[in-house]
Scaffold this active site. Structure first.
Site, PDB file in Angstrom:
ATOM      1  N   ASN A  51       6.791   5.067   1.409  1.00  0.00           N
ATOM      2  CA  ASN A  51       6.243   3.543   1.728  1.00  0.00           C
ATOM      3  C   ASN A  51       5.650   2.961   0.383  1.00  0.00           C
ATOM      4  O   ASN A  51       4.890   1.810   0.424  1.00  0.00           O
ATOM      5  CB  ASN A  51       4.986   3.678   2.585  1.00  0.00           C
ATOM      6  N   HIS A 137       0.062   1.236  16.345  1.00  0.00           N
ATOM      7  CA  HIS A 137      -0.089   2.524  15.806  1.00  0.00           C
ATOM      8  C   HIS A 137      -1.071   3.504  16.436  1.00  0.00           C
ATOM      9  O   HIS A 137      -1.941   3.166  17.188  1.00  0.00           O
ATOM     10  CB  HIS A 137      -0.573   2.326  14.429  1.00  0.00           C
ATOM     11  N   GLU A 177       0.381  -5.373  14.720  1.00  0.00           N
ATOM     12  CA  GLU A 177       0.544  -5.186  13.311  1.00  0.00           C
ATOM     13  C   GLU A 177       1.460  -6.293  12.783  1.00  0.00           C
ATOM     14  O   GLU A 177       1.837  -7.082  13.376  1.00  0.00           O
ATOM     15  CB  GLU A 177       1.209  -4.051  13.123  1.00  0.00           C
ATOM     16  N   SER A 181       5.525  -0.226  11.652  1.00  0.00           N
ATOM     17  CA  SER A 181       5.509   0.721  10.901  1.00  0.00           C
ATOM     18  C   SER A 181       7.151   1.631  11.150  1.00  0.00           C
ATOM     19  O   SER A 181       7.530   1.984  10.170  1.00  0.00           O
ATOM     20  CB  SER A 181       4.518   2.007  10.906  1.00  0.00           C
ATOM     21  N   ASP A 206      -3.336  -5.007  11.968  1.00  0.00           N
ATOM     22  CA  ASP A 206      -3.216  -4.005  11.162  1.00  0.00           C
ATOM     23  C   ASP A 206      -2.155  -4.433  10.093  1.00  0.00           C
ATOM     24  O   ASP A 206      -0.835  -4.411  10.452  1.00  0.00           O
ATOM     25  CB  ASP A 206      -2.832  -2.849  12.175  1.00  0.00           C
ATOM     26  N   HIS A 209       1.481  -2.174   6.509  1.00  0.00           N
ATOM     27  CA  HIS A 209       3.035  -2.434   5.768  1.00  0.00           C
ATOM     28  C   HIS A 209       3.332  -3.697   5.544  1.00  0.00           C
ATOM     29  O   HIS A 209       4.069  -4.072   4.833  1.00  0.00           O
ATOM     30  CB  HIS A 209       3.810  -1.860   6.889  1.00  0.00           C
ATOM     31  N   LYS A 233       0.329   2.335   1.091  1.00  0.00           N
ATOM     32  CA  LYS A 233       1.808   1.747   1.310  1.00  0.00           C
ATOM     33  C   LYS A 233       2.159   0.873  -0.025  1.00  0.00           C
ATOM     34  O   LYS A 233       2.109   1.603  -0.889  1.00  0.00           O
ATOM     35  CB  LYS A 233       1.717   0.979   2.545  1.00  0.00           C
TER      36      LYS A 233
HETATM   37  C1  LIG Z   1       0.264   4.156   7.647  1.00  0.00           C
HETATM   38  C2  LIG Z   1      -0.495   3.477   8.863  1.00  0.00           C
HETATM   39  C3  LIG Z   1      -1.703   3.302   9.198  1.00  0.00           C
HETATM   40  C4  LIG Z   1      -2.637   4.488   8.589  1.00  0.00           C
HETATM   41  O1  LIG Z   1      -3.125   4.177   7.155  1.00  0.00           O
HETATM   42  P1  LIG Z   1      -3.411   5.460   6.081  1.00  0.00           P
HETATM   43  O2  LIG Z   1      -3.930   5.078   4.946  1.00  0.00           O
HETATM   44  O3  LIG Z   1      -2.110   6.226   5.806  1.00  0.00           O
HETATM   45  O4  LIG Z   1      -4.011   6.554   7.119  1.00  0.00           O
HETATM   46  C5  LIG Z   1      -2.211   2.789   9.971  1.00  0.00           C
HETATM   47  N1  LIG Z   1      -1.549   1.559  10.737  1.00  0.00           N
HETATM   48  C6  LIG Z   1      -0.034   1.692  10.088  1.00  0.00           C
HETATM   49  C7  LIG Z   1       0.649   0.616  10.945  1.00  0.00           C
HETATM   50  C8  LIG Z   1       0.230   2.388   9.363  1.00  0.00           C
HETATM   51  O5  LIG Z   1       1.675   2.322   9.139  1.00  0.00           O
END
Ligand SMILES: *Cc1c(COP(=O)(O)O)cnc(C)c1O
Length: 393
Positions: A51, A137, A177, A181, A206, A209, A233
């Site tokens: 990512n 997520h 989101e 993801s 969230d 990404h 990411k």
């Molecule tokens: C990767 C991800 C997370 C978690 O983040 P990390 O820092 O890797 O723990 C949370 N939400 C989404 C949508 C993600 O893709």
């Protein structure tokens, strides 16, 4: 060394349960295992699985920033933020994030998973109804479950479905989101924000990404009430932040158990994340290149008659359908020198196993063409009809 009697450990009910579960996972092809990355001729493998969309994890200037951060502040934070683990490095990063997104205040976590689950479980309680996109997520789901709130899900990215539920629950909170993801598609944030405003709901996004790589700029405080960004990411490093109003952050700082009882993100990492943000901004050509690579991938894939999804982001799924088949295809791709994600149920719904191809700014046009040709050839040989697989979406 062979023993005739099984040890207590082997007979323990937990040991039995673990054994049964491992066997079940193995026979259903769902046993997840780590592989050590970069050992087999690393220079030959072209990586379409991670990512790190802008390649920042490999940027020498940022390795230098991490070193400088460690020199200035030490390699660890030594305590939780409320004791003495909160430094000027953390504060400066928080201020920069606020500046970029327009939120009043910010708090940092060591991972996005921790930020999301802590936020949900601290913010909500059993009297709340939270409305969430079907595909949010795992960290959001876990946090919501812990909070004991009522969870109402709307169809993925479906405004009509969301509206129907929101209208029944004025004054609640909606979670989605910015970029999903596993599918790479983007939420209709502007429209959701309008719906939320009409019904006095809070919108929580969230932005794991999306942060730093959305073609149309940042998700920000104009539209969303609470925003979670992660540094693992597109910033290529580690950690996460919750951004919100001053009151929300004051409340979370004072009451979030993951924040109170956990060692603060290392100041060197906070310094690094700030440097990564600044690097992104002083190198806009990285995003331009990423967007060009995404466009090239989609163009070449279409020429090879691969069925693509709607995703316009760096995450480009190729639907395969069957769990075992996606594993086989990913394995053959690895043998040909391409690393891609193989995503199976239960991470995605049954029958929607997929190759999760992620583009980055460092990919060369020839790498992208070679990957697409390899995927197309494997799919033709294995008889997978990608358009049939896609209909199950
Ligand atoms: C990767 C991800 C997370 C978690 O983040 P990390 O820092 O890797 O723990 C949370 N939400 C989404 C949508 C993600 O893709």
């Amino acid at each position: 060394m062979a023993t005739s009697e099984p040890s207590v450990t082997d007979n323990h009910p937990l040991a039995q349960r673990i054994k049964t579960t491992l066997e079940q996972l193995h026979t259903t092809g769902l046993l997840r295992q780590r592989r050590v990355n970069g050992l087999v001729s690393p220079s030959k493998v072209i990586d379409f699985s991670h990512n790190d969309y802008l390649g920042l994890s490999q940027e020498p200037a940022l390795a230098q920033a991490l070193f400088q951060g460690a020199q200035a502040y030490g390699v660890g934070s030594r305590a939780s933020p409320l004791v003495s683990g909160y430094s000027i490095a953390h504060q400066q990063l928080e201020q920069r994030l606020c500046e970029l997104t327009g939120h009043e205040a910010c708090m940092l976590f060591s991972s996005g998973f921790s930020a999301n689950s802590a936020l949900m479980k601290t913010l909500f309680n059993a009297t709340d109804t939270v409305i969430a996109d079907k595909l949010v997520h795992a960290s959001v789901i876990d946090g919501l479950k812990d909070s004991q709130c009522k969870i109402s899900r709307f169809l993925h990215n479906d405004l009509t479905s969301a509206a129907r539920i929101i209208e029944r629950h004025p004054g609640c909170a909606v979670v989605t989101e910015s970029v999903f993801s596993m599918d790479g598609d983007t939420a209709p944030i502007t429209e959701l924000a309008r719906l939320c405003r009409e019904h006095q709901c809070w919108l929580i996004v969230d932005d794991a990404h999306g942060f730093g790589v959305l073609p149309n700029g940042f998700v920000n405080a104009d539209k969303v009430d609470i925003q979670v960004v992660t540094f693992g990411k597109a910033l290529g490093c580690q950690g996460a932040a919750i951004l919100a109003s001053q009151d929300v952050i004051d409340f979370l700082v004072a009451t979030t158990r993951e924040y109170i009882y956990s060692t603060a993100l290392s100041p060197a990492n906070a310094h690094l994340a700030l440097a990564a943000i600044n690097w992104q901004h002083s190198h806009p050509q990285l995003l331009t290149q990423l967007l060009a690579n995404i466009a090239l991938f989609r163009q070449v894939a279409t020429q090879h008659q691969l069925t693509l999804t709607e995703s316009k982001t760096a995450i480009q799924p190729i639907m395969i359908g069957d769990n075992q088949r996606v594993m086989d295809i990913a394995k053959q791709l690895t043998q040909q020198g391409f690393l891609v994600g193989a995503i199976r149920s239960p991470t995605v719904p049954k029958g929607q196993a997929r190759l999760r191809i992620t583009l980055n700014a460092q990919h060369q046009a020839d790498d992208i063409r070679a990957l697409v040709a390899a995927v197309a050839s494997l799919l033709n040989n294995s008889g997978t009809n990608t358009s049939v697989a896609l209909q199950t979406l």
